[in-house]
Design a protein around this motif. Structure first.
Motif: not given
Length: 724
Positions: A204-229
């Motif tokens: 899931r993390k790779e999916q989110v990172d790759s999606y936003f990295k492709s749209i915002y290649p210069e300014t995307f930093y990283r993602s945090m996947v939300v979990t069921n806590n």
């Protein structure tokens, strides 16, 4: 209500306020009460009595409130508090400007007519002395009604002008706050919901990172996947509970060393339910054992949660605020029910359990909640209307004849007539807000601030329909039921002609709210008693003491609708009963003073939305104005003002046009952050790891920096107190 009862109610309420104000002056000067009267200053690390707060002058707090600036309020209680005071001052200005024309013009016009005397002679209805000063004293079709028609336009135009000025001012406040050079973590992040299923071969993390990295290649930093806590939160709360109990037990043990034998008396507890049955054990050892058991259990559950309980939502972080603001306003996917991106809430505001709720589920939930709220309004209207009808003395004597000897005693009659219906109504309303807040959260709203705004809206429409309309119609229907039974077609005219009869009820209702309500708010008698009881019998640690005196926020979810009820009442009766205008001015003026004091010294904000509640306040204000205009149109029809009452038809249309223009001009800058605002310069280069770490929920935080079991969802970053 006779003048004697009316002035008794007013005088008693004023006397209660004076007593409570003197109590506040006396109690607030005592050092032991500083946690109750100055908690916000203490939390900010300021001297509680700085600026003369310890003065013996009972009016010193008024001087301090008046001398404070808008920036002082923002510094102590945030932008939302400053926006609330804009609302109060706007309400005062509207009523003062309206009253300057309506009181000297309409009161003589009404008082010099004799419709009440004529109706009394016919024996159609009962009237009081106050009714001679109302619009009802003007005969139907009289040319005097022109003055009331022009006054209706005057109140509307004043409201349009001042609401526009207020919207411009609040818009500037929001922009200035968002352009502050301070680093705000939520301005570097967006909330991503409705993420599609994970492609094969990706996490899931790779999916989110790759999606936003492709749209915002210069300014995307990283993602945090939300979990069921849910499960990890249970263990975390249990662990924190045992830590508090351990600290309490150790404090009791230390205290026993000072008051008893030097070796002290170790506290004990029984291991059964509620600590009152079962084997008796040493409290400190027992709690230490429980903590040692739960720590590895929590760490194991954290690993399971982060790897197996990932949800279809995440936070995406960017290296600058402009990109984050732009991303939050953009459509990312062709289908609107996937990759839904919005501004991230403050970390302390996030309702984690709601983030996973899907797009169409949220829509369905909204409709279901609307239906439940509608049912709640309908079912509450029955008892409120019943109470308003029964709690008048005449109706009580009819229904319960055995009370007649008691009710006829002058002193009892005066007190009951002055207070009984108002107290019954206020108590009844106190039962509702928590239900509406729970319903708002059930819609899938992602933040506490948004849930509070939604609750405020529901509560406003509830109290307008049940209190204002319900009380008016309930009392009138009961008093005119026999006439309606004889002539069913006369219901509209009977209801409208009886409308002024409820004016005295609302006069005393408003007076009770501002004198007694604000007196209790200022004196804080109830919080003071609760604090000292907890301090004496329950609190042993600093954390427990802080929990006992922590003040909470201003409570916008119920405070704003309560104020909007008063502005609705005052607007709707401003022309029919101009006497209500000074009461409205005192209510909002006194509220401004008392709550200014509380915002500067008492209440601590639990969230900050930078004025996002203002468009909702503005909408409710317009709703109140439209209700006023429709009420006046109907009442002019009853007064047989023929076709001239049609001159009021443009007013509701004008109000809706005004609301639409304001929405088109201002609303977008409140729902989104303007890019020219987001591009401001920061005081320091932001520390992205700390910004990222601030979004890690407490139940998932870990102190083991070399551990990699969080990497599937988030970086191994401990929570930090600063972001630059």
């Amino acid at each position: 209500m006779e003048f004697s009862s009316f002035f008794t109610s007013l005088g008693t309420s004023f006397l209660i306020f004076v007593v409570l104000m003197l109590l506040f002056t006396w109690l607030s000067r005592k050092p032991g009460n500083s946690f109750v009267y100055f908690p916000n200053r203490i939390l900010k690390g300021l001297d509680p009595w700085d600026g003369g707060s310890r003065s013996r002058n009972p009016f010193a707090w008024i001087r301090e409130a008046l001398s404070s600036s808008e920036q002082d309020v923002i510094n102590m209680s945030g932008v939302d508090a400053a926006v609330y005071f804009v609302f109060l001052s706007t309400a005062v200005a509207i009523l003062v400007l309206s009253g300057l024309v309506l009181l000297p013009v309409l009161l003589p016009v009404a008082a010099t007519d004799d419709n009440v005397k004529i109706q009394k002679a016919k024996g159609n209805q009962t009237f009081s002395d106050v009714d001679k000063l109302l619009m009802g004293n003007v005969k139907g079709g009289s040319p005097r009604l022109w003055a009331f028609l022009i006054a209706t336009y005057w109140v509307s135009l004043v409201t349009y002008f001042l609401l526009w000025k207020a919207y411009v001012h609040v818009s500037g406040l929001r922009a200035n706050a968002l352009m502050s050079p301070e680093v705000k973590p939520e301005q570097f992040a967006v909330l991503v919901r409705d993420i599609p299923p994970v492609p094969e071969g990706q996490t899931r993390k790779e999916q989110v990172d790759s999606y936003f990295k492709s749209i915002y290649p210069e300014t995307f930093y990283r993602s945090m996947v939300v979990t069921n806590n849910k499960e990890v939160n249970k263990i975390y709360k249990e662990l924190e509970g045992y830590k508090k109990k351990l600290a309490h037990a150790e404090a009791v043990y230390d205290e026993s060393k000072k008051t008893g034998k030097p070796e002290g008396l170790r506290p004990s507890i029984r291991t059964g339910p509620l600590g009152i049955v079962g084997r008796k054990v040493d409290s400190i050892e027992h709690y230490n054992e429980k903590i040692k058991e739960l720590i590895p259990k929590l760490e194991a559950e954290q690993k399971v949660t982060l790897r197996e309980n990932q949800q279809a939502c995440a936070f995406a972080f960017f290296t600058n605020t402009v990109t984050a603001a732009s991303a939050a306003q953009s459509l990312h996917a062709q289908m609107v029910d996937t990759w839904t991106v919005m501004e991230a809430p403050e970390p302390r505001q996030i309702i984690w359990s709601n983030l996973k709720i899907k797009f169409f589920q949220r829509i369905i939930r909204q409709y279901v909640v609307c239906f439940i709220v509608a049912l709640t309004i309908l079912f509450y209207m029955i008892p409120i209307g019943f109470i308003s009808a029964l709690t008048t003395l005449d109706n009580l004597k009819k229904l319960l004849p055995f009370l007649k000897p008691i009710v006829n005693i002058v002193a009892v009659k005066t007190v009951l007539e002055a207070y009984l219906p108002q107290i019954a109504l206020i108590v009844f309303l106190a039962l509702l807000p928590k239900l509406l807040l729970a319903l708002s959260k059930a819609e899938g709203i992602p933040s506490v601030g948004h849930a509070v705004r939604a609750t405020s809206g529901k509560y406003f429409y509830f109290i307008i329909l049940n209190v204002f309309i319900g009380v008016t119609l309930g009392g009138t229907l009961f008093s005119t039921f026999k006439s309606i039974e004889k002539e069913p077609n006369s219901i509209v005219s009977l209801l409208a002609s009886s409308l002024p009869g409820n004016a005295t009820f609302f006069l005393t209702f408003v007076a009770l709210k501002f004198f007694v309500g604000y007196g209790l708010e200022l004196s804080r008698i109830v919080p003071l008693i609760i604090f000292h009881l907890k301090k004496k019998y329950l609190c042993k640690t600093e954390a427990e003491l802080k929990e006992a005196w922590f003040p909470g926020d201003l409570g916008y979810a119920t405070r704003i609708p309560g104020d909007m009820l008063v502005i609705t009442i005052v607007l709707c009766y401003s022309v029919i009963a101009p006497l209500i205008i000074p009461f409205g001015v005192v209510y909002f003026g006194l509220g401004w003073l008392v709550l200014r004091n509380q915002a500067l010294k008492v209440y601590a904000p639990s969230f900050e939305t930078y004025g996002r509640m203002w468009p909702h306040i503005h909408t409710r204000f317009i709703a109140a104005l439209v209700l006023y205009q429709v009420t006046m149109f109907g009442y002019f029809g009853v007064k047989k003002f023929s076709f001239r009452s049609l001159l009021l038809i443009p007013l509701p249309i004008l109000s809706l046009l005004f609301a639409n223009v304001c929405r088109k001009k201002f609303y977008r800058s409140f729902s989104d952050t303007a890019l020219e605002v987001a591009c401001r310069e920061l005081k320091e280069i932001p520390n992205m790891e700390r910004i990222y770490g601030s979004f890690i929920p407490p139940n998932l935080s870990s102190e083991k920096a070399d551990d990699d079991h969080f990497e599937d969802c988030l970086s191994q970053v401990s929570r930090a107190g600063s972001f630059a």
